[in-house]
Design a protein around this motif. Sequence first.
Motif, PDB file in Angstrom:
ATOM      1  N   ILE A 123     -30.152  -8.635 -77.822  1.00 16.43           N
ATOM      2  CA  ILE A 123     -29.837  -8.249 -79.199  1.00 16.43           C
ATOM      3  C   ILE A 123     -28.394  -8.656 -79.476  1.00 16.43           C
ATOM      4  N   ALA A 124     -28.200  -9.659 -80.297  1.00 15.43           N
ATOM      5  CA  ALA A 124     -26.843 -10.100 -80.629  1.00 15.43           C
ATOM      6  C   ALA A 124     -26.134  -9.014 -81.426  1.00 15.43           C
ATOM      7  N   THR A 125     -24.933  -8.640 -80.969  1.00 18.85           N
ATOM      8  CA  THR A 125     -24.137  -7.622 -81.658  1.00 18.85           C
ATOM      9  C   THR A 125     -22.675  -8.077 -81.720  1.00 18.85           C
ATOM     10  N   PRO A 126     -22.408  -9.141 -82.456  1.00 23.23           N
ATOM     11  CA  PRO A 126     -21.022  -9.615 -82.564  1.00 23.23           C
ATOM     12  C   PRO A 126     -20.146  -8.583 -83.263  1.00 23.23           C
ATOM     13  N   GLY A 127     -18.862  -8.694 -83.021  1.00 23.66           N
ATOM     14  CA  GLY A 127     -17.901  -7.803 -83.655  1.00 23.66           C
ATOM     15  C   GLY A 127     -16.753  -7.483 -82.727  1.00 23.66           C
ATOM     16  N   HIS A 128     -17.069  -6.893 -81.559  1.00 24.73           N
ATOM     17  CA  HIS A 128     -16.040  -6.716 -80.539  1.00 24.73           C
ATOM     18  C   HIS A 128     -15.579  -8.095 -80.076  1.00 24.73           C
ATOM     19  N   THR A 129     -16.532  -8.983 -79.866  1.00 22.17           N
ATOM     20  CA  THR A 129     -16.289 -10.416 -79.670  1.00 22.17           C
ATOM     21  C   THR A 129     -17.374 -11.164 -80.434  1.00 22.17           C
ATOM     22  N   ALA A 130     -17.173 -12.450 -80.623  1.00 22.89           N
ATOM     23  CA  ALA A 130     -18.103 -13.234 -81.445  1.00 22.89           C
ATOM     24  C   ALA A 130     -19.475 -13.378 -80.804  1.00 22.89           C
ATOM     25  N   GLY A 131     -19.527 -13.357 -79.491  1.00 19.76           N
ATOM     26  CA  GLY A 131     -20.800 -13.540 -78.802  1.00 19.76           C
ATOM     27  C   GLY A 131     -21.257 -12.312 -78.046  1.00 19.76           C
ATOM     28  N   GLY A 132     -20.819 -11.146 -78.469  1.00 21.03           N
ATOM     29  CA  GLY A 132     -21.230  -9.915 -77.808  1.00 21.03           C
ATOM     30  C   GLY A 132     -22.705  -9.626 -78.037  1.00 21.03           C
ATOM     31  N   CYS A 133     -23.313  -8.931 -77.100  1.00 24.78           N
ATOM     32  CA  CYS A 133     -24.724  -8.591 -77.248  1.00 24.78           C
ATOM     33  C   CYS A 133     -25.035  -7.305 -76.495  1.00 24.78           C
ATOM     34  N   CYS A 134     -26.221  -6.767 -76.771  1.00 25.13           N
ATOM     35  CA  CYS A 134     -26.768  -5.634 -76.043  1.00 25.13           C
ATOM     36  C   CYS A 134     -28.055  -6.085 -75.374  1.00 25.13           C
ATOM     37  N   SER A 151     -18.102   6.750 -80.526  1.00 24.04           N
ATOM     38  CA  SER A 151     -17.110   5.747 -80.899  1.00 24.04           C
ATOM     39  C   SER A 151     -17.760   4.364 -80.881  1.00 24.04           C
ATOM     40  N   TYR A 152     -16.953   3.354 -81.176  1.00 18.92           N
ATOM     41  CA  TYR A 152     -17.422   1.971 -81.148  1.00 18.92           C
ATOM     42  C   TYR A 152     -16.275   1.067 -80.720  1.00 18.92           C
ATOM     43  N   GLY A 153     -16.594  -0.173 -80.451  1.00 15.78           N
ATOM     44  CA  GLY A 153     -15.612  -1.091 -79.886  1.00 15.78           C
ATOM     45  C   GLY A 153     -14.527  -1.516 -80.860  1.00 15.78           C
ATOM     46  N   ARG A 154     -13.385  -1.857 -80.320  1.00 14.68           N
ATOM     47  CA  ARG A 154     -12.301  -2.370 -81.143  1.00 14.68           C
ATOM     48  C   ARG A 154     -12.615  -3.803 -81.547  1.00 14.68           C
ATOM     49  N   CYS A 155     -12.029  -4.239 -82.634  1.00 12.72           N
ATOM     50  CA  CYS A 155     -12.333  -5.581 -83.143  1.00 12.72           C
ATOM     51  C   CYS A 155     -11.070  -6.366 -83.471  1.00 12.72           C
ATOM     52  N   ASP A 156      -9.943  -5.982 -82.861  1.00 16.75           N
ATOM     53  CA  ASP A 156      -8.668  -6.644 -83.138  1.00 16.75           C
ATOM     54  C   ASP A 156      -8.256  -7.627 -82.038  1.00 16.75           C
ATOM     55  N   LEU A 157      -9.166  -7.931 -81.119  1.00 26.03           N
ATOM     56  CA  LEU A 157      -8.903  -8.881 -80.047  1.00 26.03           C
ATOM     57  C   LEU A 157      -9.476 -10.242 -80.425  1.00 26.03           C
ATOM     58  N   PRO A 158      -9.133 -11.313 -79.695  1.00 31.46           N
ATOM     59  CA  PRO A 158      -9.619 -12.646 -80.057  1.00 31.46           C
ATOM     60  C   PRO A 158     -11.123 -12.689 -80.278  1.00 31.46           C
TER      61      PRO A 158
END
Length: 200
Positions: A123-134, A151-158
Amino acid sequence: MTVHKIYPVGFAANSYLVTNDGKTAIAIDPAQPRVFDEAQKRGLRVTHVLLTHGHFDHIGGVGAFYGHGAKVACMKEERALVLGENNLAATMGGGIPIAPFQIDVLLRDGQEIELCGMKVRVIATPGHTAGGCCYEIGDCLFTGDTLFCGSYGRCDLPTGSYFALENSLKKLFALGADYKLYTGHGDDTSLFAEKQYYGL
């Protein structure tokens, strides 16, 4: 199916060894080399490593499995981050080297694969990183740094994006069934519990 949760020593992610037969296993986000030792202690031969994303605190133990023949998989959009400087090992990893490995399998959203007698859905879940998934395996969802307990992941990293992460959370909350959530950091939870927490 049995899920072995391996807590980190020091700063790193939660790691998971998932087995259906008590002999072969999938490793999800092996954060430290000691996760390989934990698999050995349990008599598990890891055939595949699945990465939810490529940050250093989730991939520090991949090389140990790769060196013993395990295939490494991630979303195709994440490959460059996993193997490049944006994995943050140099800037946030405390100078601890990551043993080299390669990506053997590039995954896509919605793909279903069978590993060690278990069906895995990507399951693609971009946001924390562009290619993040579950990864959905049975009634379990391995969420990496997308969704935590309360809570949820931060999104201020590359490659991060708040807009993308918001859409990914909506995508997870729209899943029809409840799942036990195995998160990248902190305690386990459930999808329905998180929906209730966010008032959905």
